[in-house]
Design an enzyme around this catalytic site. Structure first.
Site, PDB file in Angstrom:
ATOM      1  N   GLU A   1       0.840  -1.187   0.000  1.00  0.00           N
ATOM      2  CA  GLU A   1       0.000   0.000   0.000  1.00  0.00           C
ATOM      3  C   GLU A   1       0.886   1.253   0.000  1.00  0.00           C
ATOM      4  O   GLU A   1       1.759   1.409   0.844  1.00  0.00           O
ATOM      5  CB  GLU A   1      -0.869  -0.078   1.270  1.00  0.00           C
ATOM      6  CG  GLU A   1      -1.313   1.199   1.813  1.00  0.00           C
ATOM      7  CD  GLU A   1      -1.605   1.119   3.326  1.00  0.00           C
ATOM      8  OE1 GLU A   1      -1.395   0.075   3.974  1.00  0.00           O
ATOM      9  OE2 GLU A   1      -2.032   2.150   3.840  1.00  0.00           O
TER      10      GLU A   1
ATOM     11  N   ASP B   1      -0.188  -1.895   6.237  1.00  0.00           N
ATOM     12  CA  ASP B   1       0.106  -1.470   7.600  1.00  0.00           C
ATOM     13  C   ASP B   1      -0.643  -2.330   8.611  1.00  0.00           C
ATOM     14  O   ASP B   1      -1.695  -2.888   8.299  1.00  0.00           O
ATOM     15  CB  ASP B   1      -0.327  -0.008   7.798  1.00  0.00           C
ATOM     16  CG  ASP B   1       0.672   0.957   7.157  1.00  0.00           C
ATOM     17  OD1 ASP B   1       1.834   0.559   6.982  1.00  0.00           O
ATOM     18  OD2 ASP B   1       0.271   2.090   6.832  1.00  0.00           O
TER      19      ASP B   1
ATOM     20  N   ASP C   1      -2.327  -1.317  11.007  1.00  0.00           N
ATOM     21  CA  ASP C   1      -3.440  -0.600  11.654  1.00  0.00           C
ATOM     22  C   ASP C   1      -4.761  -0.792  10.897  1.00  0.00           C
ATOM     23  O   ASP C   1      -4.834  -1.546   9.935  1.00  0.00           O
ATOM     24  CB  ASP C   1      -3.098   0.890  11.760  1.00  0.00           C
ATOM     25  CG  ASP C   1      -2.795   1.486  10.385  1.00  0.00           C
ATOM     26  OD1 ASP C   1      -3.138   0.835   9.372  1.00  0.00           O
ATOM     27  OD2 ASP C   1      -2.217   2.579  10.324  1.00  0.00           O
TER      28      ASP C   1
ATOM     29  N   ASP D   1      -6.484   1.110   8.896  1.00  0.00           N
ATOM     30  CA  ASP D   1      -6.451   1.484   7.479  1.00  0.00           C
ATOM     31  C   ASP D   1      -5.836   0.364   6.646  1.00  0.00           C
ATOM     32  O   ASP D   1      -6.321   0.025   5.566  1.00  0.00           O
ATOM     33  CB  ASP D   1      -5.580   2.740   7.291  1.00  0.00           C
ATOM     34  CG  ASP D   1      -6.460   3.966   7.099  1.00  0.00           C
ATOM     35  OD1 ASP D   1      -7.691   3.788   7.129  1.00  0.00           O
ATOM     36  OD2 ASP D   1      -5.899   5.074   6.931  1.00  0.00           O
TER      37      ASP D   1
END
Ligand code: 0R9
Length: 634
Positions: free
Chosen positions: A423, A496, A498, A500
């Site tokens: 990403e 990631d 997290d 997102d």
């Protein structure tokens, strides 16, 4: 006192192969294999219902999440002694392979599974199994441990009514994770209640303290209604086509055309889902195609200037096909494709006249269906030129026109090569510097990937990020898909740690599941696990994947090594290339999660609810699981 008796020896000899090679009997010892145990015992209860002796089946997932009880109200497994083995029928079916259906209790229809060896296989692979039978006013009980009786079959009291109850706990020395998935069991039970109409199937989940009762008097028609509603597809006509053929092979079929753009057929052989189709589905498609074409021709309904293709006839078609056959042959890695060649012509021959007759007797419905088909043909021809152009760019043969932002590896095309789909450009930069250039290729994707749920192939390919990904993979998609052309041994999603990042991973998985499912089913897709925290304690460094992992690491004794220093990574882009290599890329130290599908129907539903257009389904899904989401990472 010796506890090793002659009986134990035969039992040991009988079931030892099952414990030595469980995979040969249940496909593997992962989640699917574990659930196979449930399906085997369930099949025996279903057989008794199919033969008309049982009408209730109850399944309980116990509070430990790792043991199950299944019961039926059939005749009860026979407890009289078998003349040659001098053992009760009950003991024989639980301790000997190849007993059961062939036990000599007359003709006995079996629903499928392991031809009556199921009970002994489950027993062999359980630390504890208890069978109880209610028959002739007596409650009989017998218990086993890893397939061996722990005592004789004994009278445990008196009983009202008749039936069989089996409790078992799978052996943790065989199965690495003994934890049942309630949603998978629940779905299977509901499908049983659709396929065997009228049978009442209950599911008590003691883990979540819920109870469901499934009973469908209309069988597959009720199932079809549920599928059409769940998929949010508008029916193109009200009246549903149904076919019920009692004789061998037994065929149950329901069909309805909808305004959806894809075809959605669920098929079963002897109650077992055949997610990859097979000869029965082929027979359905060919009979259906002939019936529709014949109807169009007979009534002079052919459109001018458009040719109707097979896919036009099936666009928006939703249906359920269930067949029962004597010797089902399952094929494929996950044994979910039926391979009985004789079925294709049998089903074609049953479907064709029945559907044609139905069309001729329901003219307005037939015209609505034909109108739908002609529209599909026109739409296909109109978009064919546009689609051909995009597919050409994602070239599947000859020299590839690889996307500019792909940092390819020199080993591309080899089994040990890997494509990391990353990403964002900055994360892509770190990965590009940190990787092994020989075996690891990096494809950075900009921003959020589009949500592909419910989109057509042509629409998906208009998206640059996704068409770049398809080009880099090299295996094509849709009808041009060829697994052998995949340019990498592994496709790894690197996002990631997290929320997102999880969202992006979910969008990519939705795309792969819907448009390149073979990549997932062939085990090529993985999730990388980058750390969220770096913890320095004295001279030592630890990496934590999430909050829970961080807390576990912090709880370890420090032996005076000073206060831990904790760094939370904001994103992969922030990570030094060397750190990314060490924690996430290096095959020696990293951990990859392979993406697997335990149950296609549950997966299909979850993706549809979470990613589809229907916001209320998403809301329901989230509210039902609100308690599970304790901490939200915002
Ligand atoms: C809870 C899960 N249910 C079962 O495992 C189950 C097996 C079973 C069965 C018979 C009836 N109910 C059952 N429930 C049965 C009974 C008779 C004849 N055939 C089958 C009879 O009363 O004559 N059995 C399945 C195999 C066998 N019984 C047998 F091989 F032991 F006969």
């Amino acid at each position: 006192m010796s506890s090793y008796t002659a009986r134990d020896i035969t039992v040991l000899e009988g079931l030892e192969p099952v414990r030595k090679r469980p995979g040969m009997y249940i496909g593997g010892v992962g989640t699917a294999g574990l659930h196979h145990l449930v399906w085997e015992i369930l099949d025996n209860a279903v057989d008794e219902a199919m033969n008309g002796f049982a009408s209730n089946i109850n399944v309980t997932l116990h509070a430990d999440g790792s043991s199950i009880t299944i019961s039926d109200d059939g005749r009860g497994i026979p407890v009289d002694r078998h003349p040659t083995t001098k053992k009760s029928a009950l003991e024989v079916i639980f301790t000997m392979l190849h007993a059961g259906g062939k036990f000599g209790h007359g003709t006995y229809k079996t629903a499928g599974g392991l031809h009556g060896v199921g009970a002994s296989v489950v027993n062999a692979l359980s630390t504890e199994l208890r069978a109880s039978v209610r028959r002739d006013g007596v409650l009989w009980e017998m218990a086993f441990r890893r397939g061996r009786p722990t005592g004789a079959l004994k009278k445990a009291g008196s009983a009202r009514g008749t039936g069989t109850t089996v409790y078992f706990h799978p052996d943790p020395t065989i199965f690495p994770k003994v934890e049942f998935e309630a949603a998978t069991i629940r779905e299977r039970l509901e499908v049983v209640s659709y396929i065997h109409k009228g049978v009442r199937v209950s599911f008590e989940n003691e883990v979540e303290r819920t109870k469901d009762v499934f009973q469908h008097e209309q069988g597959l028609s009720d199932y079809l209604k549920r599928i059409v509603t769940e998929r949010g597809a508008r029916p193109a006509h009200e009246l549903v086509f149904t076919l019920e053929r009692e004789s061998d092979p037994r065929i149950d079929l329901v069909l309805q055309w909808t305004e959806a753009t894809d075809e959605h057929i669920r098929s079963y052989a002897n109650g077992i889902p055949t997610g990859s189709g097979g000869t029965h589905e082929n027979g359905l498609r060919s009979g259906l195609g002939k019936a529709i074409r014949n109807f169009i021709e007979t009534h002079n309904l052919s459109p001018k200037g458009v040719t109707i293709a097979a896919e036009d006839i099936r666009e928006g078609l939703t249906g359920v096909l269930s067949v029962f056959i004597q010797e089902p042959q399952f094929q494929g890695q996950t044994k979910d494709r039926l391979n009985n060649p004789e079925l294709t012509s049998a089903i074609d021959a049953a479907v064709r006249p029945a559907l044609e007759h139905w069309l001729n007797h329901n003219r307005s419905v037939a015209e609505a269906i034909v109108g739908r088909i002609i529209l599909a043909a026109r739409a296909r021809e109109a978009s064919r030129a546009a689609q051909a152009e995009v597919v050409r760019k994602t070239a599947t043969s000859g020299r590839l026109n690889l996307p500019g932002k792909l940092s390819d590896c020199t080993a591309a095309g080899r089994e040990d090569s890997e494509l990391f789909v990353v990403e964002g450009d900055s994360a892509g930069g770190s990965a590009k510097q940190g990787r092994d250039r020989v075996r690891q290729a990096i494809l950075p994707l900009r921003g959020k990937v589009m949500n592909t749920e419910g989109l057509t192939l042509a629409k998906v390919l208009e998206n640059k990020e996704l068409s770049d990904l398809v080009t880099a993979l090299g295996c094509g998609m849709g009808r041009t898909f060829e697994l052998s052309k995949l340019r990498y041994g592994k496709v790894v999603i690197l996002a990631d740690a997290d929320s997102d990042g999880h969202h992006i991973a979910t969008l990519l998985l939705t795309f792969l599941y819907r448009h390149l499912p073979q990549l997932i089913t062939s085990g090529k897709v993985f999730l990388a696990q980058p750390p969220l925290y770096r913890i320095d304690i004295g001279k030592e460094t630890f990496w934590a994947l999430d909050d829970a992992h961080r807390d576990t690491l912090l709880k370890q004794p420090r032996n005076g090594r000073g206060t831990p220093e904790i760094t939370r990574f904001k994103g992969l882009g922030e990570m030094m290339p060397k750190v990314l290599w060490e924690t996430t890329l290096n095959p020696r130290t990293r951990r990859l999660l392979r993406v697997e599908i335990a149950d296609r129907i549950v997966t299909d539903r979850v993706i549809n609810e979470l990613m589809g257009k229907d916001a209320s389904a998403r809301f329901r899904f989230i509210m039902e699981r609100a308690e599970e989401a304790q901490e939200l990472d915002v």
